[in-house]
Design a protein around this motif. Sequence first.
Motif, mmCIF file in Angstrom:
data_model
loop_
_atom_site.group_PDB
_atom_site.id
_atom_site.type_symbol
_atom_site.label_atom_id
_atom_site.label_comp_id
_atom_site.label_asym_id
_atom_site.label_seq_id
_atom_site.Cartn_x
_atom_site.Cartn_y
_atom_site.Cartn_z
ATOM 1 N N ASP A 95 0.822 -1.215 0.000
ATOM 2 C CA ASP A 95 0.000 0.000 0.000
ATOM 3 C C ASP A 95 0.856 1.265 0.000
ATOM 4 O O ASP A 95 0.529 2.243 -0.682
ATOM 5 C CB ASP A 95 -0.939 0.015 1.206
ATOM 6 N N CYS A 116 2.377 1.591 -3.465
ATOM 7 C CA CYS A 116 1.303 1.961 -4.376
ATOM 8 C C CYS A 116 0.976 3.450 -4.235
ATOM 9 O O CYS A 116 0.848 4.168 -5.236
ATOM 10 C CB CYS A 116 0.063 1.105 -4.106
ATOM 11 N N GLY A 117 0.853 3.920 -3.009
ATOM 12 C CA GLY A 117 0.555 5.330 -2.776
ATOM 13 C C GLY A 117 1.623 6.243 -3.360
ATOM 14 O O GLY A 117 1.305 7.294 -3.958
ATOM 15 N N VAL A 148 1.203 6.299 -7.149
ATOM 16 C CA VAL A 148 0.042 7.118 -7.523
ATOM 17 C C VAL A 148 0.387 8.606 -7.391
ATOM 18 O O VAL A 148 0.079 9.408 -8.278
ATOM 19 C CB VAL A 148 -1.196 6.734 -6.685
ATOM 20 N N ARG A 149 1.051 8.977 -6.302
ATOM 21 C CA ARG A 149 1.438 10.386 -6.129
ATOM 22 C C ARG A 149 2.431 10.824 -7.195
ATOM 23 O O ARG A 149 2.521 12.003 -7.529
ATOM 24 C CB ARG A 149 2.022 10.622 -4.726
ATOM 25 N N SER A 182 3.126 -2.719 -7.362
ATOM 26 C CA SER A 182 3.553 -2.830 -5.957
ATOM 27 C C SER A 182 3.597 -4.282 -5.506
ATOM 28 O O SER A 182 4.536 -4.712 -4.839
ATOM 29 C CB SER A 182 2.608 -2.030 -5.055
ATOM 30 N N SER A 208 -0.761 0.670 -10.348
ATOM 31 C CA SER A 208 0.193 0.825 -9.240
ATOM 32 C C SER A 208 0.051 -0.297 -8.232
ATOM 33 O O SER A 208 1.048 -0.767 -7.675
ATOM 34 C CB SER A 208 -0.009 2.182 -8.558
ATOM 35 N N LYS A 209 -1.171 -0.740 -7.985
ATOM 36 C CA LYS A 209 -1.386 -1.889 -7.079
ATOM 37 C C LYS A 209 -0.686 -3.118 -7.624
ATOM 38 O O LYS A 209 -0.006 -3.839 -6.886
ATOM 39 C CB LYS A 209 -2.878 -2.166 -6.912
ATOM 40 N N ASP A 244 -1.538 5.362 -12.482
ATOM 41 C CA ASP A 244 -2.900 4.882 -12.251
ATOM 42 C C ASP A 244 -2.945 3.989 -11.009
ATOM 43 O O ASP A 244 -2.024 3.191 -10.779
ATOM 44 C CB ASP A 244 -3.342 4.080 -13.490
ATOM 45 N N THR A 245 -4.013 4.091 -10.245
ATOM 46 C CA THR A 245 -4.124 3.346 -8.987
ATOM 47 C C THR A 245 -4.099 1.835 -9.200
ATOM 48 O O THR A 245 -3.350 1.113 -8.523
ATOM 49 C CB THR A 245 -5.402 3.748 -8.220
ATOM 50 N N GLU A 246 -4.909 1.327 -10.121
ATOM 51 C CA GLU A 246 -4.970 -0.132 -10.318
ATOM 52 C C GLU A 246 -3.646 -0.684 -10.829
ATOM 53 O O GLU A 246 -3.172 -1.720 -10.366
ATOM 54 C CB GLU A 246 -6.118 -0.504 -11.259
#
Length: 191
Positions: A128, A131-132, A135-136, A148, A144-145, A140-142
């Motif tokens: 997490d 991933c954060g 994203v920063r 990670s 990045s997950k 893209d969030t997905e």
Amino acid sequence: MTRTVFEKADVVPRVAEVFRELGYEGASLSQITARTSLSKGSLYHFFPGGKEEMAAEILAHIDAWFVSHIFEPLEKNEPLAAIQRMWREVDAYFQSGRRVCLVGAFALDETRDRFAAMVHQYFRRWMDSLCGALVRAGADTEASKAVSEEVVAGIQGGLILARALQDEAIFERTLAGLSERVTRFLKTAAP
């Protein structure tokens, strides 16, 4: 000459190294006393709950190190600098692949159920936090997950292979490859 230990903070890293070498099941009280030069009385003074308390304290100690050196920087600092720091800190902590990930080892053996919450929290926060930061940095969030998860899994796999084959260069190549993967990912993710 045996060093006198006055604080639990002195004992936890010493006991942790025994668990790293022998695993939870292999680290009998006799082995722990022999390898740490601590008496059984001293161990019970610091860990009245026995070996299970030792393991819980070790996991908490490891978690605290990762919080201050990896997780919080990824969560709070400039993302690209924090990710670069993560590679250096991971390499140093695992001594370029010579040191096993004790949390990962606990996830694999019979101790898994005893310490499931602590093990889960460690790996989840790492993914997490990374991933954060991704994203920063504009990703893209997905995606990045997924990256990670790939990074943390790759680090763990690199550690296992480096130890199994007694070749620390494997871990070094793994970190370099993962770093390159993240750099490429961020370049394609940037607006």
